[in-house]
Design an enzyme around this catalytic site. Structure first.
Site, short mmCIF file in Angstrom:
data_model
loop_
_atom_site.label_atom_id
_atom_site.label_comp_id
_atom_site.label_asym_id
_atom_site.label_seq_id
_atom_site.Cartn_x
_atom_site.Cartn_y
_atom_site.Cartn_z
N ALA A 1 -9.69 -4.67 16.41
CA ALA A 1 -9.37 -6.11 16.52
C ALA A 1 -8.26 -6.47 15.54
CB ALA A 1 -10.62 -6.95 16.27
N ILE B 1 -3.24 10.46 12.02
CA ILE B 1 -2.29 10.96 11.04
C ILE B 1 -3.05 11.52 9.84
CG2 ILE B 1 -0.26 10.34 9.62
CD1 ILE B 1 0.12 9.89 12.71
N SER C 1 1.17 3.44 -2.38
CA SER C 1 0.78 4.41 -3.41
C SER C 1 0.28 5.73 -2.84
CB SER C 1 -0.32 3.79 -4.28
OG SER C 1 -1.37 3.31 -3.46
N ARG C 2 -0.08 5.73 -1.57
CA ARG C 2 -0.67 6.94 -0.95
C ARG C 2 -0.28 6.99 0.52
NH1 ARG C 2 -6.20 6.56 -0.18
NH2 ARG C 2 -6.41 4.40 -0.84
N GLY D 1 0.84 -1.21 0.00
CA GLY D 1 0.00 0.00 0.00
C GLY D 1 0.86 1.25 0.00
N TYR E 1 -11.68 -2.76 13.15
CA TYR E 1 -10.34 -2.19 12.90
C TYR E 1 -9.43 -2.40 14.13
CZ TYR E 1 -6.90 1.44 11.60
OH TYR E 1 -5.76 2.13 11.29
N LYS F 1 -5.94 -4.53 14.35
CA LYS F 1 -4.68 -3.90 14.74
C LYS F 1 -4.12 -4.53 16.02
CE LYS F 1 -4.35 -1.11 11.26
NZ LYS F 1 -3.31 -1.31 10.27
N ASP G 1 -3.45 -7.14 -4.70
CA ASP G 1 -4.19 -7.07 -3.44
C ASP G 1 -3.46 -7.91 -2.40
OD1 ASP G 1 -6.22 -7.53 -1.39
OD2 ASP G 1 -7.67 -6.81 -2.86
N VAL G 2 -3.30 -7.38 -1.18
CA VAL G 2 -2.58 -8.14 -0.15
C VAL G 2 -3.30 -9.42 0.27
CG1 VAL G 2 -1.23 -6.25 0.85
CG2 VAL G 2 -3.55 -6.67 1.71
P1 NAP Z 1 -4.55 5.41 3.14
O1 NAP Z 1 -4.10 6.82 2.91
O2 NAP Z 1 -5.99 5.10 3.09
O3 NAP Z 1 -3.74 4.45 2.13
C1 NAP Z 1 -3.95 3.08 2.18
C2 NAP Z 1 -2.99 2.38 1.26
O4 NAP Z 1 -3.23 0.96 1.36
C3 NAP Z 1 -3.15 2.76 -0.20
O5 NAP Z 1 -1.90 2.74 -0.82
C4 NAP Z 1 -4.04 1.63 -0.73
O6 NAP Z 1 -3.86 1.39 -2.12
C5 NAP Z 1 -3.49 0.45 0.06
N1 NAP Z 1 -4.43 -0.66 0.15
C6 NAP Z 1 -5.68 -0.67 0.67
N2 NAP Z 1 -6.21 -1.91 0.56
C7 NAP Z 1 -5.30 -2.68 -0.05
C8 NAP Z 1 -5.26 -4.03 -0.46
N3 NAP Z 1 -6.28 -4.86 -0.26
N4 NAP Z 1 -4.13 -4.51 -1.07
C9 NAP Z 1 -3.09 -3.68 -1.33
N5 NAP Z 1 -3.06 -2.38 -0.96
C10 NAP Z 1 -4.15 -1.89 -0.34
O7 NAP Z 1 -4.06 4.88 4.58
P2 NAP Z 1 -3.01 5.51 5.60
O8 NAP Z 1 -3.72 6.48 6.46
O9 NAP Z 1 -1.78 5.90 4.89
O10 NAP Z 1 -2.72 4.20 6.51
C11 NAP Z 1 -1.64 3.33 6.27
C12 NAP Z 1 -1.58 2.33 7.40
O11 NAP Z 1 -1.42 3.00 8.65
C13 NAP Z 1 -2.84 1.48 7.53
O12 NAP Z 1 -2.49 0.16 7.92
C14 NAP Z 1 -3.59 2.16 8.65
O13 NAP Z 1 -4.46 1.28 9.31
C15 NAP Z 1 -2.45 2.60 9.54
N6 NAP Z 1 -2.81 3.71 10.41
C16 NAP Z 1 -3.22 4.90 9.90
C17 NAP Z 1 -3.58 5.93 10.77
C18 NAP Z 1 -4.04 7.28 10.29
O14 NAP Z 1 -4.45 8.09 11.15
N7 NAP Z 1 -3.99 7.59 9.02
C19 NAP Z 1 -3.52 5.71 12.16
C20 NAP Z 1 -3.09 4.48 12.63
C21 NAP Z 1 -2.74 3.49 11.75
P3 NAP Z 1 -4.71 2.21 -3.25
O15 NAP Z 1 -4.07 3.57 -3.34
O16 NAP Z 1 -4.51 1.39 -4.47
O17 NAP Z 1 -6.12 2.26 -2.77
#
Ligand code: NAP
Length: 246
Positions: free
Chosen positions: A156, A187, A13-14, A11, A154, A158, A62-63
């Protein structure tokens, strides 16, 4: 000259994953990332890494798709020879109060966040075991530690990632593979963009540093855990949350 290293960020890409991949690229790592959405602009992503003078392998997979992930890992090994650092970052939310949470919402989040972490790690770890070296960083969350109303699925997933991290840290230590979890607070990414201003204000009030974190601030910690700078740290969960959970 030091041998060139490779990082695989799921993941990437973003959001946090992309920032992590760019951080390693800044330090000369080859980068492997996967993504899932058709909206992903692979060409412009590729350009961003080229500008940093590193090679990037960017593949749709896809993971939760074992064969797709196997293909990514095999292509990465073919191209770069090894994977030194794995960052299990791909994740989703499907928030709802338990009473309204559908089985689909529950299963999807566990499937991608927790089972996806197992699927990718299993594929990568066999190559790390052969090399007797590696660092794995799994993205948990403060809500996996402390829980959160509306996020039973979510949280559960994590919390499951924390158990997974500690177990394989014990299994793999003898092969010189370290495994740690990072638990971000709130974040600023697409994942949290959907929150209303009222919810955001409420969140700020719970954070001693009184603000959300940036993907860069998470990437800095992940980079540290990926390198030899953290060579005596394994099996840990490290919060990066502005002091939200102590
Ligand atoms: P995000 O901006 O929504 O980006 C999610 C990334 O995961 C994207 O690159 C997406 O790909 C990819 N993805 C989603 N489902 C997938 C799948 N089935 N197979 C492969 N790739 C997949 O998320 P984020 O905020 O950066 O979060 C990243 C991680 O940090 C996550 O595990 C999240 O739970 C954790 N986290 C985030 C926060 C927060 O506040 N943001 C807090 C705690 C933990 P596409 O671009 O192709 O959709």
């Amino acid at each position: 000259m030091e041998e060139q290293k490779t990082v695989f960020v799921t993941g990437g890409s973003r959001g946090i994953g992309k920032e992590v991949a760019l951080k390693f690229a800044d330090h000369g790592y080859n980068v492997v990332i996967n993504y899932v959405s058709d909206k992903t602009d692979v060409e412009s992503l590729q350009k961003e890494f080229e500008e940093k003078n590193v090679e990037a392998l960017i593949l749709k997979a896809d993971v939760t798709d074992i064969e797709g992930i196997q293909n990514v890992v095999e292509k990465a090994i073919e191209k770069f020879g090894k994977i030194d650092v794995l960052v299990n970052n791909a994740g989703i939310t499907r928030d709802n109060l338990l009473i309204r949470m559908t089985e689909e919402e529950f299963d999807k989040v566990i499937e991608i966040n927790l089972k996806g972490t197992y699927i990718v790690t299993k594929q990568v770890v066999k190559y790390m075991m052969k090399k007797r070296s590696g660092s794995i960083i799994n993205l948990s969350s403060v809500v996996g530690v402390a829980g959160n109303a509306g996020q039973a699925n979510y949280s559960a997933s994590k919390a499951g990632i924390i158990g997974f991290t500690k177990s394989i840290a014990k299994e793999l230590a003898s092969r010189n593979i370290r495994v740690n979890a990072v638990a971000p607070g709130f974040i600023e990414t697409d994942m949290t963009k959907v929150l209303s201003d009222a919810v955001k204000e409420n969140i700020h009030n719970q954070i001693p540093l009184k603000r959300m974190g940036s993907p860069k601030e998470v990437a800095n910690l992940i980079y540290f855990l990926g390198t030899e700078e953290s060579s005596y740290i394994t099996g840990q969960v490290i919060n990066v949350d502005g002091g939200m959970v102590m």
